[in-house]
Design a protein around this motif. Structure first.
Motif, PDB file in Angstrom:
ATOM      1  N   VAL A  15       1.274  -0.895   0.008  1.00  0.00           N
ATOM      2  CA  VAL A  15       0.591   0.071  -0.004  1.00  0.00           C
ATOM      3  C   VAL A  15       0.657   1.232  -0.092  1.00  0.00           C
ATOM      4  CG1 VAL A  15      -2.313   1.511   1.258  1.00  0.00           C
ATOM      5  CG2 VAL A  15      -2.287  -1.186   0.755  1.00  0.00           C
ATOM      6  N   LEU A  16       1.815   1.480   0.973  1.00  0.00           N
ATOM      7  CA  LEU A  16       2.886   2.566   1.102  1.00  0.00           C
ATOM      8  C   LEU A  16       3.125   2.689  -0.726  1.00  0.00           C
ATOM      9  CD1 LEU A  16       4.208   1.970   4.185  1.00  0.00           C
ATOM     10  CD2 LEU A  16       2.487   3.901   3.840  1.00  0.00           C
ATOM     11  N   LEU A  17       3.965   1.289  -1.400  1.00  0.00           N
ATOM     12  CA  LEU A  17       4.611   1.874  -2.752  1.00  0.00           C
ATOM     13  C   LEU A  17       3.943   2.377  -3.576  1.00  0.00           C
ATOM     14  CD1 LEU A  17       6.535  -1.488  -2.067  1.00  0.00           C
ATOM     15  CD2 LEU A  17       7.673   1.172  -2.574  1.00  0.00           C
ATOM     16  N   PHE A  18       2.351   1.408  -3.438  1.00  0.00           N
ATOM     17  CA  PHE A  18       1.470   1.633  -4.472  1.00  0.00           C
ATOM     18  C   PHE A  18       1.276   3.997  -4.368  1.00  0.00           C
ATOM     19  CE2 PHE A  18      -0.789  -1.678  -4.933  1.00  0.00           C
ATOM     20  CZ  PHE A  18      -0.407  -2.632  -6.231  1.00  0.00           C
ATOM     21  N   ILE A  19       0.952   4.223  -2.711  1.00  0.00           N
ATOM     22  CA  ILE A  19       0.688   5.890  -2.797  1.00  0.00           C
ATOM     23  C   ILE A  19       1.987   6.478  -3.022  1.00  0.00           C
ATOM     24  CG2 ILE A  19       0.624   7.431  -0.658  1.00  0.00           C
ATOM     25  CD1 ILE A  19      -0.751   5.344   0.884  1.00  0.00           C
ATOM     26  N   TRP A  20       3.427   5.959  -2.793  1.00  0.00           N
ATOM     27  CA  TRP A  20       4.563   6.422  -3.362  1.00  0.00           C
ATOM     28  C   TRP A  20       4.469   6.474  -4.489  1.00  0.00           C
ATOM     29  CZ3 TRP A  20      10.742   4.741  -2.992  1.00  0.00           C
ATOM     30  CH2 TRP A  20      10.907   5.822  -2.956  1.00  0.00           C
ATOM     31  N   ASP A  21       4.399   6.037  -5.440  1.00  0.00           N
ATOM     32  CA  ASP A  21       4.337   5.542  -6.913  1.00  0.00           C
ATOM     33  C   ASP A  21       5.299   6.283  -7.370  1.00  0.00           C
ATOM     34  OD1 ASP A  21       2.645   5.571  -9.119  1.00  0.00           O
ATOM     35  OD2 ASP A  21       2.081   7.418  -8.946  1.00  0.00           O
ATOM     36  N   ARG A  22       6.606   5.465  -7.392  1.00  0.00           N
ATOM     37  CA  ARG A  22       8.125   5.295  -7.250  1.00  0.00           C
ATOM     38  C   ARG A  22       8.205   4.285  -8.212  1.00  0.00           C
ATOM     39  NH1 ARG A  22      11.172   9.598  -4.670  1.00  0.00           N
ATOM     40  NH2 ARG A  22       9.677  11.360  -4.859  1.00  0.00           N
ATOM     41  N   PHE A  23       7.303   3.055  -7.725  1.00  0.00           N
ATOM     42  CA  PHE A  23       7.519   1.798  -8.639  1.00  0.00           C
ATOM     43  C   PHE A  23       6.878   1.818  -9.077  1.00  0.00           C
ATOM     44  CE2 PHE A  23      10.450   2.184  -4.344  1.00  0.00           C
ATOM     45  CZ  PHE A  23      11.947   2.311  -5.552  1.00  0.00           C
ATOM     46  N   PRO A  24       6.721   0.717 -10.431  1.00  0.00           N
ATOM     47  CA  PRO A  24       6.271   0.278 -11.433  1.00  0.00           C
ATOM     48  C   PRO A  24       4.970  -0.113 -10.774  1.00  0.00           C
ATOM     49  CG  PRO A  24       8.776   0.380 -12.480  1.00  0.00           C
ATOM     50  CD  PRO A  24       8.606   0.552 -11.212  1.00  0.00           C
ATOM     51  N   VAL A  25       3.893  -0.626 -11.120  1.00  0.00           N
ATOM     52  CA  VAL A  25       3.132  -0.677 -10.483  1.00  0.00           C
ATOM     53  C   VAL A  25       2.689  -2.715 -10.565  1.00  0.00           C
ATOM     54  CG1 VAL A  25       0.514  -2.275 -10.328  1.00  0.00           C
ATOM     55  CG2 VAL A  25       1.613   0.226 -10.489  1.00  0.00           C
ATOM     56  N   ILE A  26       3.582  -3.467 -12.012  1.00  0.00           N
ATOM     57  CA  ILE A  26       3.403  -4.449 -11.165  1.00  0.00           C
ATOM     58  C   ILE A  26       5.360  -4.753 -10.805  1.00  0.00           C
ATOM     59  CG2 ILE A  26       3.029  -4.244 -14.211  1.00  0.00           C
ATOM     60  CD1 ILE A  26       5.380  -4.768 -15.095  1.00  0.00           C
ATOM     61  N   GLY A 510      -9.665   2.881  -1.528  1.00  0.00           N
ATOM     62  CA  GLY A 510      -9.530   2.787  -3.382  1.00  0.00           C
ATOM     63  C   GLY A 510      -9.171   3.985  -3.903  1.00  0.00           C
ATOM     64  N   GLN A 511      -9.153   5.178  -3.438  1.00  0.00           N
ATOM     65  CA  GLN A 511      -8.859   6.440  -3.623  1.00  0.00           C
ATOM     66  C   GLN A 511      -7.374   6.448  -3.899  1.00  0.00           C
ATOM     67  OE1 GLN A 511     -11.868   8.369  -4.389  1.00  0.00           O
ATOM     68  NE2 GLN A 511     -12.525   6.336  -3.458  1.00  0.00           N
ATOM     69  N   ILE A 512      -6.399   5.446  -3.231  1.00  0.00           N
ATOM     70  CA  ILE A 512      -5.479   5.999  -3.251  1.00  0.00           C
ATOM     71  C   ILE A 512      -4.376   4.898  -4.012  1.00  0.00           C
ATOM     72  CG2 ILE A 512      -4.973   7.118  -1.519  1.00  0.00           C
ATOM     73  CD1 ILE A 512      -4.633   5.413   0.270  1.00  0.00           C
ATOM     74  N   ILE A 513      -5.056   3.530  -3.546  1.00  0.00           N
ATOM     75  CA  ILE A 513      -4.292   2.320  -4.572  1.00  0.00           C
ATOM     76  C   ILE A 513      -5.321   1.910  -5.710  1.00  0.00           C
ATOM     77  CG2 ILE A 513      -2.951   1.834  -2.824  1.00  0.00           C
ATOM     78  CD1 ILE A 513      -4.688  -0.391  -2.682  1.00  0.00           C
ATOM     79  N   SER A 514      -5.268   0.664  -6.233  1.00  0.00           N
ATOM     80  CA  SER A 514      -5.932   0.918  -7.614  1.00  0.00           C
ATOM     81  C   SER A 514      -6.936  -0.401  -7.092  1.00  0.00           C
ATOM     82  CB  SER A 514      -5.714  -0.536  -8.132  1.00  0.00           C
ATOM     83  OG  SER A 514      -6.178  -1.428  -9.068  1.00  0.00           O
ATOM     84  N   ASN A 515      -8.041   0.108  -7.739  1.00  0.00           N
ATOM     85  CA  ASN A 515      -9.434  -0.003  -7.097  1.00  0.00           C
ATOM     86  C   ASN A 515      -9.824  -2.644  -6.923  1.00  0.00           C
ATOM     87  OD1 ASN A 515      -9.829  -0.590  -9.794  1.00  0.00           O
ATOM     88  ND2 ASN A 515     -11.995   0.032 -10.056  1.00  0.00           N
ATOM     89  N   THR A 516      -9.061  -2.415  -8.269  1.00  0.00           N
ATOM     90  CA  THR A 516      -8.608  -4.069  -8.067  1.00  0.00           C
ATOM     91  C   THR A 516      -7.420  -4.485  -7.241  1.00  0.00           C
ATOM     92  OG1 THR A 516      -9.094  -3.995 -10.990  1.00  0.00           O
ATOM     93  CG2 THR A 516      -7.821  -5.637  -9.740  1.00  0.00           C
ATOM     94  N   ALA A 517      -6.704  -3.951  -6.987  1.00  0.00           N
ATOM     95  CA  ALA A 517      -5.791  -3.994  -5.424  1.00  0.00           C
ATOM     96  C   ALA A 517      -6.137  -4.045  -4.134  1.00  0.00           C
ATOM     97  CB  ALA A 517      -4.154  -3.206  -5.486  1.00  0.00           C
ATOM     98  N   THR A 518      -7.098  -3.335  -4.490  1.00  0.00           N
ATOM     99  CA  THR A 518      -8.660  -3.084  -2.883  1.00  0.00           C
ATOM    100  C   THR A 518      -8.914  -3.883  -2.741  1.00  0.00           C
ATOM    101  OG1 THR A 518      -8.462  -0.719  -2.954  1.00  0.00           O
ATOM    102  CG2 THR A 518     -10.388  -1.767  -1.584  1.00  0.00           C
ATOM    103  N   ALA A 519      -9.980  -4.448  -4.206  1.00  0.00           N
ATOM    104  CA  ALA A 519     -10.690  -5.334  -4.503  1.00  0.00           C
ATOM    105  C   ALA A 519     -10.269  -6.872  -3.675  1.00  0.00           C
ATOM    106  CB  ALA A 519     -11.338  -5.683  -5.322  1.00  0.00           C
TER     107      ALA A 519
END
Length: 600
Positions: A15-26, A510-519
């Protein structure tokens, strides 16, 4: 550290890496999956099992079907109907736009609907004197609401349906989502009609998508192709009969240029040889055309003056404007109007330098522009990026300007067959999707390379890599621990409060990370909480599904929110103003209507 807290640590880092958004999601998702193996929580097969899940296959197939609808002009056709029916009423415009977007989103996903309708809506706003910022955010939010109409609307729909089936809730049928999807759309439309003007900014972006709906006529006018055009029919005794198309050269005839060759029925010629009855379209002085008729055994057709736009730009063939870049192999080569390229399937209609026609004897230079005509497949295959720069991609032009293009009816049949299979449940969703995607490929609507490009691999890898995290949460007892804490906090007596708690949790994430990841994180918690409370998992999972779709408060919540940010000239703080009332409506539907349709 116990396995449970190891799973929590991995989730927290993700979750922190998603929010930081410095690395590719994959990269983040794959690291999470491999971390579960490295820590011994899951076996290697379990860590990679998500990539073989039927839900992954189904979502990948939907991307291919969506691309087929867009490539054949079906979505452009829907957009043009929208423009014709909108009129000048703002209310009518919003109702039609959001309604069409919602339906299209349910069929081909949020990303596909927004990507295909975005240029249409921008053009519609400009033509009707509306600010694009007043329409683009409602476009995206309508797509989010419309994703709940059908199973195919969102990857999250597929995930919750699969989870419900595995939890003993029976899953959700293809059309069952419409029971909440249509109320979501209707309420969203009402909110935008009543409050949208006040909640949305009045701005126009400096970088709007181009209006390519009249692209052919723009090129015809710029290159002065509309005058002195003659249609000549090949007679039986013509020496051209049986000759190769590429050998038909008018370069030695002053003031006369070949425009195109057509078969007798008016279709752009795809054969290598010229036959009796074929139509030769030339441009130049009438005297020169008459000399050509006499010399080559041709005859002037008795048709009215040809419609150049329809002649050059139709379902079979189109136009491409190219520019010669520095270091191109074509610099110094000689091109002239009427010239047929070496491949034999492209015709040079015009060559210009600084907006003026280039002398046929002059060699090409850097910056010169050429107008080419040929079949759509030839334009895509022959124009190499290393040699020329395309001013507008032929594929993009065709999608916008040519509704119901080649293969459109095939694509509609394929879509209808997939819908029937999904609605009747004759085969599992993954099989229905694979059959439809295979039909798109085998029918020639999309090539193998186009199929690869159509699939959003970020979404596929995200889903496949995050699924093992859900497995780990259930296997280690992490989901049980969170569910027990949630149930203890709200008490055993009120499943409605459970809906409220899960909706708020999913909506915030879902506002800060992908809604798919959230689910994928919340679904196992929801299933266990429902079991501990002794209620059906169906209403609980549907509430999570609606909360995941309510990613409306920030531009980074979903790719489509970000997609309209620049053309709509939106700022980060613009989204929540309209998004919050809509999220409240999603919440109302989730906690009041959902339990009525799917009782606890």
């Amino acid at each position: 550290m116990s396995d449970i807290w190891t799973v929590f640590a991995i989730i927290g880092v993700v979750v922190l890496l998603f929010i930081w958004d410095r690395f590719p999601v994959i990269a983040v998702c794959m690291t999470a999956a491999l971390s579960l193996w490295a820590t011994g929580i899951l076996t290697l097969n379990q860590s990679l099992a998500g990539f073989g899940d039927p839900a992954i296959i189904f979502v990948a197939a939907l991307f291919v079907v969506s691309a087929g609808l867009e490539a054949t002009g079906v979505t452009a056709w829907a957009g043009q109907i929208l423009i014709r029916q909108a009129g000048e009423s703002r209310t009518r415009l919003i109702v039609l736009m959001m309604g069409v977007t919602g339906l299209l989103s349910g069929l081909i996903s949020v990303n596909g609907a927004v990507a295909s309708l975005l240029p249409v809506v921008v053009v519609m706003a400009i033509r009707l004197g509306q600010s694009p910022s007043q329409l683009l955010m409602p476009l995206v939010f309508a797509a989010h609401a419309g994703s709940q109409i059908l199973l195919t609307g969102s990857p999250v729909n597929v995930l919750v349906s699969e989870a419900s089936l595995e939890a003993g809730g029976g899953g959700f049928a293809y059309l069952e989502f419409a029971l909440v999807g249509f109320p979501l759309i209707a309420g969203s439309i009402v909110i935008v009609v009543l409050f949208g003007r006040a909640l949305l900014p009045e701005r126009t972006s400096a970088t709007l998508p181009p209006d390519l709906s009249r692209h052919a006529m723009t090129l015809i006018e710029q290159y002065r192709l509309a005058s002195d055009v003659h249609r000549l029919r090949v007679r039986e005794d013509s020496p051209l009969v049986g000759t190769e198309r590429r050998a038909f050269d008018l370069s030695g005839r002053d003031g006369l240029a070949l425009v195109t060759l057509k078969e007798a029925d008016g279709v752009s010629a795809r054969r290598d040889t010229i036959r009796q009855g074929d139509i030769v379209v030339v441009r130049g002085r009438a005297e020169a055309a008459a000399e050509l008729v006499t010399e080559l055994g041709l005859s002037f057709t008795e048709d009215e003056a040809p419609d150049m736009e329809r002649t050059l730009f139709n379902r079979q063939s189109g136009l491409a404007e190219i520019q010669i870049p520095p270091r191109s192999k074509l610099v110094g080569e000689r091109f002239f109007p009427g010239m047929v390229t070496e491949s034999g399937d492209l015709i040079v209609l015009a060559v210009q330098r600084h907006g003026e026609d280039l002398d046929p004897s002059a060699p090409l230079g850097v910056g010169d522009t050429l107008l080419l005509q040929g079949t759509w497949s030839a334009l895509e295959a022959r124009l190499k990026p290393a040699e020329v720069l395309m001013v507008n991609s032929p594929d993009l032009v065709r999608r916008q300007a040519l509704p119901m293009g080649p293969g459109a009816w095939k694509m509609l049949v394929i879509l209808a067959a997939m819908v029937v299979l999904l609605a009747t449940g004759l085969v599992p969703p993954a099989i229905a999707g694979v059959l439809a995607a295979g039909a798109v490929l085998l029918s020639g609507i999309q090539s193998v390379d186009q199929v690869y490009r159509a699939i959003n691999w970020t979404t596929i890898i995200l889903m496949g890599a995050m699924m093992p995290l859900s497995t780990a949460m259930q296997q280690t007892g992490a989901a049980d621990l969170l569910a027990k804490g949630l149930v203890d906090m709200i008490g055993q007596s009120s499943p409605h409060l459970l809906l409220v708690g899960l909706f708020v949790l999913s909506a915030i994430m879902g506002q800060i990370i992908s809604n798919t990841a959230t689910a994928l994180i919340v679904i196992p918690i929801a299933v266990v909480a429902a079991a501990q409370m002794g209620v059906s998992p169906q209403p609980i999972l549907m509430a999570v599904c609606l909360a995941s779709a309510a990613a409306l408060l920030t531009p980074v919540a979903t790719p489509t929110n970000l997609m309209v940010m620049e053309p709509g000239a939106y700022k980060f703080g613009d989204y929540w103003k309209l998004g919050l009332p809509l999220m409240i409506w999603f919440f109302v539907v989730a906690v009041t209507l959902v339990p009525i349709i799917w009782p606890f």
